[in-house]
Design a protein around this motif. Structure first.
Motif, PDB file in Angstrom:
ATOM      1  N   ASN A   1      33.750  54.046  45.196  1.00  0.00           N
ATOM      2  CA  ASN A   1      34.596  52.948  45.637  1.00  0.00           C
ATOM      3  C   ASN A   1      33.857  52.261  46.774  1.00  0.00           C
ATOM      4  O   ASN A   1      33.506  52.884  47.759  1.00  0.00           O
ATOM      5  N   HIS A   2      33.617  50.998  46.654  1.00  0.00           N
ATOM      6  CA  HIS A   2      32.829  50.285  47.656  1.00  0.00           C
ATOM      7  C   HIS A   2      33.657  49.787  48.830  1.00  0.00           C
ATOM      8  O   HIS A   2      33.148  49.079  49.680  1.00  0.00           O
ATOM      9  N   THR A   3      34.909  50.165  48.880  1.00  0.00           N
ATOM     10  CA  THR A   3      35.728  49.800  50.026  1.00  0.00           C
ATOM     11  C   THR A   3      35.350  50.703  51.178  1.00  0.00           C
ATOM     12  O   THR A   3      35.444  51.921  51.081  1.00  0.00           O
ATOM     13  N   VAL A   4      34.890  50.122  52.248  1.00  0.00           N
ATOM     14  CA  VAL A   4      34.472  50.889  53.404  1.00  0.00           C
ATOM     15  C   VAL A   4      35.551  50.786  54.457  1.00  0.00           C
ATOM     16  O   VAL A   4      35.947  49.691  54.848  1.00  0.00           O
ATOM     17  N   ILE A   5      36.024  51.940  54.880  1.00  0.00           N
ATOM     18  CA  ILE A   5      37.011  51.954  55.952  1.00  0.00           C
ATOM     19  C   ILE A   5      36.233  52.135  57.240  1.00  0.00           C
ATOM     20  O   ILE A   5      35.732  53.213  57.520  1.00  0.00           O
ATOM     21  N   SER A   6      36.124  51.075  57.992  1.00  0.00           N
ATOM     22  CA  SER A   6      35.352  51.159  59.224  1.00  0.00           C
ATOM     23  C   SER A   6      36.249  51.650  60.346  1.00  0.00           C
ATOM     24  O   SER A   6      37.438  51.376  60.374  1.00  0.00           O
ATOM     25  N   SER A   7      35.644  52.392  61.234  1.00  0.00           N
ATOM     26  CA  SER A   7      36.413  52.859  62.374  1.00  0.00           C
ATOM     27  C   SER A   7      36.649  51.691  63.308  1.00  0.00           C
ATOM     28  O   SER A   7      35.909  50.728  63.339  1.00  0.00           O
ATOM     29  N   THR A   8      37.708  51.786  64.062  1.00  0.00           N
ATOM     30  CA  THR A   8      38.029  50.707  64.985  1.00  0.00           C
ATOM     31  C   THR A   8      37.341  50.927  66.323  1.00  0.00           C
ATOM     32  O   THR A   8      37.633  50.247  67.270  1.00  0.00           O
ATOM     33  N   LYS A   9      36.455  51.883  66.362  1.00  0.00           N
ATOM     34  CA  LYS A   9      35.719  52.154  67.583  1.00  0.00           C
ATOM     35  C   LYS A   9      34.817  50.966  67.910  1.00  0.00           C
ATOM     36  O   LYS A   9      33.998  50.553  67.111  1.00  0.00           O
ATOM     37  N   ILE A  10      34.998  50.416  69.091  1.00  0.00           N
ATOM     38  CA  ILE A  10      34.235  49.267  69.539  1.00  0.00           C
ATOM     39  C   ILE A  10      33.249  49.770  70.595  1.00  0.00           C
ATOM     40  O   ILE A  10      33.597  50.584  71.432  1.00  0.00           O
ATOM     41  N   ALA A  11      32.033  49.281  70.549  1.00  0.00           N
ATOM     42  CA  ALA A  11      31.038  49.661  71.543  1.00  0.00           C
ATOM     43  C   ALA A  11      31.461  49.136  72.911  1.00  0.00           C
ATOM     44  O   ALA A  11      31.990  48.032  73.030  1.00  0.00           O
ATOM     45  N   LEU A  12      31.246  49.946  73.928  1.00  0.00           N
ATOM     46  CA  LEU A  12      31.647  49.596  75.284  1.00  0.00           C
ATOM     47  C   LEU A  12      31.096  48.237  75.726  1.00  0.00           C
ATOM     48  O   LEU A  12      31.869  47.397  76.202  1.00  0.00           O
ATOM     49  N   PRO A  13      29.785  47.967  75.569  1.00  0.00           N
ATOM     50  CA  PRO A  13      29.283  46.655  76.001  1.00  0.00           C
ATOM     51  C   PRO A  13      29.948  45.490  75.271  1.00  0.00           C
ATOM     52  O   PRO A  13      30.226  44.455  75.871  1.00  0.00           O
ATOM     53  N   ASP A  14      30.201  45.657  73.976  1.00  0.00           N
ATOM     54  CA  ASP A  14      30.866  44.599  73.212  1.00  0.00           C
ATOM     55  C   ASP A  14      32.276  44.356  73.729  1.00  0.00           C
ATOM     56  O   ASP A  14      32.732  43.226  73.819  1.00  0.00           O
ATOM     57  N   TYR A  15      32.967  45.430  74.053  1.00  0.00           N
ATOM     58  CA  TYR A  15      34.334  45.310  74.561  1.00  0.00           C
ATOM     59  C   TYR A  15      34.347  44.619  75.929  1.00  0.00           C
ATOM     60  O   TYR A  15      35.151  43.729  76.164  1.00  0.00           O
ATOM     61  N   LEU A  16      33.450  45.030  76.811  1.00  0.00           N
ATOM     62  CA  LEU A  16      33.447  44.481  78.171  1.00  0.00           C
ATOM     63  C   LEU A  16      32.963  43.036  78.230  1.00  0.00           C
ATOM     64  O   LEU A  16      33.338  42.285  79.123  1.00  0.00           O
ATOM     65  N   GLU A  17      32.157  42.648  77.265  1.00  0.00           N
ATOM     66  CA  GLU A  17      31.607  41.285  77.227  1.00  0.00           C
ATOM     67  C   GLU A  17      32.707  40.228  77.190  1.00  0.00           C
ATOM     68  O   GLU A  17      32.562  39.133  77.728  1.00  0.00           O
ATOM     69  N   GLN A  18      33.837  40.552  76.584  1.00  0.00           N
ATOM     70  CA  GLN A  18      34.931  39.585  76.471  1.00  0.00           C
ATOM     71  C   GLN A  18      35.554  39.222  77.820  1.00  0.00           C
ATOM     72  O   GLN A  18      36.252  38.221  77.930  1.00  0.00           O
ATOM     73  N   TYR A  19      35.282  40.031  78.844  1.00  0.00           N
ATOM     74  CA  TYR A  19      35.869  39.774  80.163  1.00  0.00           C
ATOM     75  C   TYR A  19      34.990  38.874  81.034  1.00  0.00           C
ATOM     76  O   TYR A  19      35.416  38.460  82.108  1.00  0.00           O
ATOM     77  N   ILE A  20      33.784  38.569  80.580  1.00  0.00           N
ATOM     78  CA  ILE A  20      32.930  37.641  81.325  1.00  0.00           C
ATOM     79  C   ILE A  20      33.612  36.273  81.325  1.00  0.00           C
ATOM     80  O   ILE A  20      34.036  35.771  80.293  1.00  0.00           O
ATOM     81  N   GLY A  21      33.708  35.692  82.515  1.00  0.00           N
ATOM     82  CA  GLY A  21      34.364  34.385  82.652  1.00  0.00           C
ATOM     83  C   GLY A  21      35.830  34.487  83.036  1.00  0.00           C
ATOM     84  O   GLY A  21      36.464  33.472  83.320  1.00  0.00           O
ATOM     85  N   GLN A  22      36.375  35.698  83.064  1.00  0.00           N
ATOM     86  CA  GLN A  22      37.777  35.871  83.448  1.00  0.00           C
ATOM     87  C   GLN A  22      37.891  36.229  84.918  1.00  0.00           C
ATOM     88  O   GLN A  22      36.973  36.781  85.521  1.00  0.00           O
ATOM     89  N   ASP A  23      39.045  35.938  85.485  1.00  0.00           N
ATOM     90  CA  ASP A  23      39.259  36.264  86.894  1.00  0.00           C
ATOM     91  C   ASP A  23      39.616  37.741  87.043  1.00  0.00           C
ATOM     92  O   ASP A  23      40.010  38.406  86.084  1.00  0.00           O
ATOM     93  N   VAL A  24      39.476  38.236  88.255  1.00  0.00           N
ATOM     94  CA  VAL A  24      39.666  39.653  88.550  1.00  0.00           C
ATOM     95  C   VAL A  24      41.064  40.132  88.167  1.00  0.00           C
ATOM     96  O   VAL A  24      41.214  41.209  87.593  1.00  0.00           O
ATOM     97  N   SER A  25      42.084  39.346  88.458  1.00  0.00           N
ATOM     98  CA  SER A  25      43.447  39.793  88.148  1.00  0.00           C
ATOM     99  C   SER A  25      43.655  39.953  86.643  1.00  0.00           C
ATOM    100  O   SER A  25      44.323  40.881  86.203  1.00  0.00           O
ATOM    101  N   SER A  26      43.053  39.097  85.832  1.00  0.00           N
ATOM    102  CA  SER A  26      43.143  39.227  84.374  1.00  0.00           C
ATOM    103  C   SER A  26      42.427  40.490  83.898  1.00  0.00           C
ATOM    104  O   SER A  26      42.920  41.203  83.019  1.00  0.00           O
TER     105      SER A  26
END
Length: 138
Positions: free
Chosen positions: A27-52
């Motif tokens: 079956n070619h359906t791949v169930i990917s884990s929802t584990k996100i790499a730490l750098p990828d996760y933290l990158e989304q906070y660039i440009g946000q203020d400290v309180s956010s």
């Protein structure tokens, strides 16, 4: 008519035996884990203020434990996190002379720390830096 029936039954038997003896279809359906790499996760906070960042950052969701409260100075917001390291456990058979077999476990035995620093300018995250041996690779 009889040879046709015999031939048809032979073909059906052959197909059934072939289906039973061959490996199941992949079956070619791949169930990917929802584990996100730490750098990828933290990158989304660039440009946000400290309180956010303080309000929205959820490192526990990624499997990291935050040690203490974040520390904020005029030019950075820092978090200290534990990097989980899986340790093998030994499974043994109850019979005499059995050799323990290493098995993977979701539990963690070694606690490694990593400091995550959001570099700030006017309370806005400009970049992310990592400090500590446990951060190697980030």
């Amino acid at each position: 008519m009889k040879p046709f029936i015999v031939s048809s039954l032979s073909s059906i038997c052959f197909l059934l035996l072939q289906a039973c003896s061959s490996a199941p279809a992949q079956n070619h359906t791949v169930i990917s884990s929802t584990k996100i790499a730490l750098p990828d996760y933290l990158e989304q906070y660039i440009g946000q203020d400290v309180s956010s960042i303080r309000r929205q950052l959820n490192l526990h969701r990624l499997g990291y434990e935050t040690l203490g409260s974040p520390i904020q100075t005029s030019n950075q917001l820092s978090y200290t996190i534990q990097i989980p390291t899986p340790m093998p456990t030994m499974r043994s058979d109850s019979s005499v002379g059995a050799i323990p077999i290493p098995t993977a476990t979701p539990y963690y035995d070694v606690q490694l720390e990593c400091q995550v620093h959001f570099l700030l300018k006017d309370n806005i995250a400009q970049s992310v830096q990592y400090q500590g041996k446990a951060c190697k690779g980030y």
